[in-house]
Design a protein around this motif. Structure first.
Motif, mmCIF file in Angstrom:
data_model
loop_
_atom_site.group_PDB
_atom_site.id
_atom_site.type_symbol
_atom_site.label_atom_id
_atom_site.label_comp_id
_atom_site.label_asym_id
_atom_site.label_seq_id
_atom_site.Cartn_x
_atom_site.Cartn_y
_atom_site.Cartn_z
ATOM 1 N N PRO A 17 -4.006 3.302 -11.242
ATOM 2 C CA PRO A 17 -3.855 2.073 -12.034
ATOM 3 C C PRO A 17 -2.472 1.435 -11.880
ATOM 4 O O PRO A 17 -2.350 0.199 -11.952
ATOM 5 N N LEU A 18 -1.448 2.241 -11.646
ATOM 6 C CA LEU A 18 -0.103 1.690 -11.442
ATOM 7 C C LEU A 18 -0.064 0.808 -10.191
ATOM 8 O O LEU A 18 0.593 -0.235 -10.161
ATOM 9 N N SER A 19 -0.802 1.213 -9.164
ATOM 10 C CA SER A 19 -0.756 0.507 -7.882
ATOM 11 C C SER A 19 -1.394 -0.876 -7.938
ATOM 12 O O SER A 19 -1.168 -1.690 -7.037
ATOM 13 N N VAL A 20 -2.182 -1.157 -8.979
ATOM 14 C CA VAL A 20 -2.857 -2.458 -9.063
ATOM 15 C C VAL A 20 -2.327 -3.318 -10.201
ATOM 16 O O VAL A 20 -2.911 -4.369 -10.503
ATOM 17 N N LEU A 21 -1.200 -2.917 -10.828
ATOM 18 C CA LEU A 21 -0.603 -3.763 -11.857
ATOM 19 C C LEU A 21 -0.126 -5.077 -11.237
ATOM 20 O O LEU A 21 0.364 -5.112 -10.111
ATOM 21 N N SER A 22 -0.231 -6.146 -11.993
ATOM 22 C CA SER A 22 0.227 -7.440 -11.487
ATOM 23 C C SER A 22 1.747 -7.480 -11.424
ATOM 24 O O SER A 22 2.442 -6.713 -12.112
ATOM 25 N N THR A 23 2.268 -8.374 -10.619
ATOM 26 C CA THR A 23 3.718 -8.549 -10.520
ATOM 27 C C THR A 23 4.310 -8.916 -11.871
ATOM 28 O O THR A 23 5.377 -8.415 -12.253
ATOM 29 N N ASP A 24 3.627 -9.779 -12.632
ATOM 30 C CA ASP A 24 4.140 -10.196 -13.938
ATOM 31 C C ASP A 24 4.285 -9.011 -14.887
ATOM 32 O O ASP A 24 5.302 -8.889 -15.583
ATOM 33 N N VAL A 25 3.291 -8.141 -14.908
ATOM 34 C CA VAL A 25 3.357 -6.965 -15.784
ATOM 35 C C VAL A 25 4.521 -6.062 -15.372
ATOM 36 O O VAL A 25 5.299 -5.589 -16.206
ATOM 37 N N LYS A 26 4.665 -5.820 -14.083
ATOM 38 C CA LYS A 26 5.744 -4.960 -13.611
ATOM 39 C C LYS A 26 7.115 -5.550 -13.909
ATOM 40 O O LYS A 26 8.038 -4.833 -14.335
ATOM 41 N N ASP A 27 7.263 -6.846 -13.698
ATOM 42 C CA ASP A 27 8.564 -7.467 -13.948
ATOM 43 C C ASP A 27 8.910 -7.492 -15.432
ATOM 44 O O ASP A 27 10.078 -7.324 -15.813
ATOM 45 N N ARG A 28 7.901 -7.695 -16.288
ATOM 46 C CA ARG A 28 8.168 -7.637 -17.737
ATOM 47 C C ARG A 28 8.597 -6.237 -18.147
ATOM 48 O O ARG A 28 9.496 -6.068 -18.985
ATOM 49 N N LYS A 141 8.135 -1.085 -9.360
ATOM 50 C CA LYS A 141 7.859 -2.339 -8.647
ATOM 51 C C LYS A 141 6.961 -2.090 -7.432
ATOM 52 O O LYS A 141 6.116 -2.920 -7.092
ATOM 53 N N SER A 142 7.119 -0.928 -6.799
ATOM 54 C CA SER A 142 6.333 -0.634 -5.601
ATOM 55 C C SER A 142 5.014 0.066 -5.911
ATOM 56 O O SER A 142 4.246 0.361 -4.994
ATOM 57 N N GLY A 143 4.747 0.338 -7.195
ATOM 58 C CA GLY A 143 3.457 0.906 -7.587
ATOM 59 C C GLY A 143 3.309 2.385 -7.339
ATOM 60 O O GLY A 143 2.188 2.874 -7.172
ATOM 61 N N ASN A 144 4.418 3.137 -7.341
ATOM 62 C CA ASN A 144 4.380 4.576 -7.102
ATOM 63 C C ASN A 144 4.665 5.379 -8.364
ATOM 64 O O ASN A 144 5.576 5.030 -9.130
ATOM 65 N N SER A 145 3.933 6.454 -8.564
ATOM 66 C CA SER A 145 4.284 7.434 -9.588
ATOM 67 C C SER A 145 5.433 8.293 -9.074
ATOM 68 O O SER A 145 5.624 8.429 -7.862
ATOM 69 N N SER A 170 6.287 2.022 -20.886
ATOM 70 C CA SER A 170 4.982 2.307 -21.497
ATOM 71 C C SER A 170 4.599 1.245 -22.508
ATOM 72 O O SER A 170 3.412 0.939 -22.692
ATOM 73 N N ALA A 171 5.603 0.683 -23.189
ATOM 74 C CA ALA A 171 5.325 -0.373 -24.168
ATOM 75 C C ALA A 171 4.990 -1.694 -23.497
ATOM 76 O O ALA A 171 4.640 -2.667 -24.183
ATOM 77 N N SER A 172 5.063 -1.711 -22.175
ATOM 78 C CA SER A 172 4.810 -2.953 -21.423
ATOM 79 C C SER A 172 3.639 -2.800 -20.470
ATOM 80 O O SER A 172 3.664 -3.315 -19.348
ATOM 81 N N GLU A 173 2.623 -2.021 -20.882
ATOM 82 C CA GLU A 173 1.358 -1.883 -20.152
ATOM 83 C C GLU A 173 1.444 -1.011 -18.905
ATOM 84 O O GLU A 173 0.531 -1.004 -18.087
ATOM 85 N N VAL A 174 2.541 -0.299 -18.708
ATOM 86 C CA VAL A 174 2.660 0.623 -17.577
ATOM 87 C C VAL A 174 2.187 2.000 -18.021
ATOM 88 O O VAL A 174 2.593 2.479 -19.082
ATOM 89 N N PRO A 175 1.327 2.685 -17.243
ATOM 90 C CA PRO A 175 0.866 4.017 -17.647
ATOM 91 C C PRO A 175 2.020 5.011 -17.750
ATOM 92 O O PRO A 175 2.705 5.279 -16.760
ATOM 93 N N GLY A 176 2.258 5.547 -18.948
ATOM 94 C CA GLY A 176 3.370 6.465 -19.169
ATOM 95 C C GLY A 176 3.271 7.737 -18.356
ATOM 96 O O GLY A 176 4.296 8.342 -18.000
ATOM 97 N N ASP A 177 2.044 8.174 -18.056
ATOM 98 C CA ASP A 177 1.856 9.410 -17.273
ATOM 99 C C ASP A 177 2.387 9.280 -15.854
ATOM 100 O O ASP A 177 2.510 10.287 -15.144
#
Length: 439
Positions: A17-28, A141-145, A170-177
């Protein structure tokens, strides 16, 4: 099964799921991480003060080096640097899904080469707690755990930084795991065997440390085992310029891997250059170790064969007189660590030969070796320095955390139509059809 193994497995799952986050979500999320660092300065500095106090006895006993102790220290300036590094990453293009090439195999059958995350990374480092925001921001930003393991001398600093950054993400829609912190020596041994789950290991630390990691795992390793950097002063060098560049390369921050350890001076300028250079070294508390020809010109300590293969990480430099650029290049390729090497010259033809012949990740002309850095290279930050000859080399930013996949988009084509007498021919021409699946 240890807890860390379970956490790594969950992080591997979270990498999807991290690898498919949008750029906007990652930047926020990255901006939230930067703000969180700024608002938690007191907690960061308090944790670092506890590490520094505990590390004093380790320094006195020789368990850690003076350079490691220096890298451990945090202050407001370093926190400012962490925040700036994260915000620089925000400004970088999102590499996930980037089209590298497109090739038409036949009409309506297009092959795309597309950037994608590597997946699950393991980062093991000594001292330098500021590695945590560098790596976490680039991985996000690169979508890696990523699973982190820092040295125990920095345990309090690393823990507080990790918690602040993970909670903000995690508070910004990024999977904490997706982010794991390992805190015991046994955790390292546990993850070195997890080649089914960890796709790439990035060790950052001493020569011995990196070699240990490389020799105890089946996981691919990105890194460098040493930072033995050279500067060659050519007969056509501007000697005043050369003296300032050499000085910066040695004294600006001697504890790091891109500081110059060996100075090579052409015999044609040795009599003129060495006295002024050694005087500058002495004024800046640099211990000079020279070969016999150097000591015939200036007063300094004797260099041994061991010095040419030593990364000092301190205010010490070895100096050698050479008879030609060819001898300098041969010496660098034999004794260097293929990290960063430089030439000082006003003759761009000679510079061209040097650049082509020196087998190093970074080769500089008329510039300090201290520029070998991901932030200075415009990468936002770096995951490490690589002297590998595959995948990624030199200061490694997000491009070193990416790999690619081939995506073939067709309209019902089958291979049997392209095999045998009278078969359809492949066109194999570049395509201007844009990749349809980005973002």
């Amino acid at each position: 099964m240890s807890d860390v193994v379970s956490e790594v497995k969950r992080a591997k799952e979270a990498s999807i799921p991290l690898s498919v986050l949008s750029t906007d979500v990652k930047d926020r999320a990255l901006e939230a991480m930067a703000v969180a660092l700024d608002s938690n300065r007191a907690a960061i500095l308090e944790a670092n003060a506890r590490d520094l106090e505990a590390a004093k006895s380790m320094l006195d006993s020789g368990e850690i080096s003076g350079s490691m102790y220096k890298r451990l220290k945090l202050d407001d300036s370093k926190i400012d640097g962490m925040i700036a590094g994260i915000r620089d990453v925000i400004g970088l293009p999102d590499p996930v899904g980037e089209q590298m090439s497109a090739l038409e195999l036949d009409e309506g059958l297009v092959l795309y080469q597309i950037r994608c995350p590597i997946g699950m990374l393991g980062v093991i480092f000594e001292s330098r707690p500021d590695v945590v925001p560098q790596i976490m921001s680039l991985c996000l930003k690169s979508g890696n755990s990523v699973a982190f393991k820092g040295g125990r001398e920095a345990s309090n600093s690393i823990r507080v930084l990790f918690d602040i950054l993970r909670d903000a993400a995690s508070a910004s829609e990024v999977p904490g795991d997706a982010f794991v912190l390992m805190e015991s020596r046994s955790d390292i041994d546990a993850i070195l065997g997890l080649h089914e789950y960890i796709d790439l290991l990035i060790p950052r630390g001493s020569n011995q440390f990196v070699q240990y990691i490389q020799s105890h795992t089946m996981i691919p390793v990105l890194g460098h085992a040493a930072g033995i950097c050279h500067i060659y002063v050519d007969p056509k060098a501007d000697l005043e310029q050369a003296s300032q560049v050499v000085l910066d390369s040695k004294v600006q921050y001697p504890a790091v891997c891109n500081a110059t350890e060996t100075l090579l001076v052409d015999v044609a300028v040795a009599d003129e250059f060495l006295p002024r250079m050694v005087r500058l070294f002495m004024e800046n508390n640099v211990q000079v170790r020279g070969d016999e020809r150097v000591r015939a010109i200036v007063d300094c300590d004797e260099a041994t064969d061991e010095d040419w293969d030593t990364e000092y990480g301190d205010l010490i430099i070895s100096v050698k007189v050479v008879d030609s650029m060819e001898e300098a290049v041969s010496f660098i390729n034999r004794h260097g660590s293929h990290h960063t090497d430089a030439i000082m010259t006003t003759d761009m033809n000679r510079a061209s030969v040097f650049v082509r012949m020196v087998d190093s990740a970074d080769v500089f002309v008329n510039a300090s070796t201290r520029f070998a850095d991901g932030f200075r290279f415009g990468k936002g930050a770096e995951v490490g320095i690589s002297t590998n000859k595959i995948h990624s080399r030199g200061p490694v930013g997000m491009e070193g955390l990416m790999i690619y996949k081939y995506v073939l988009v067709g309209d019902g084509q089958v291979v049997k139509d392209y095999v045998g007498p009278g078969c359809r021919p492949f066109t194999h021409v570049p395509s201007d059809v844009e990749y349809p699946f980005k973002g």
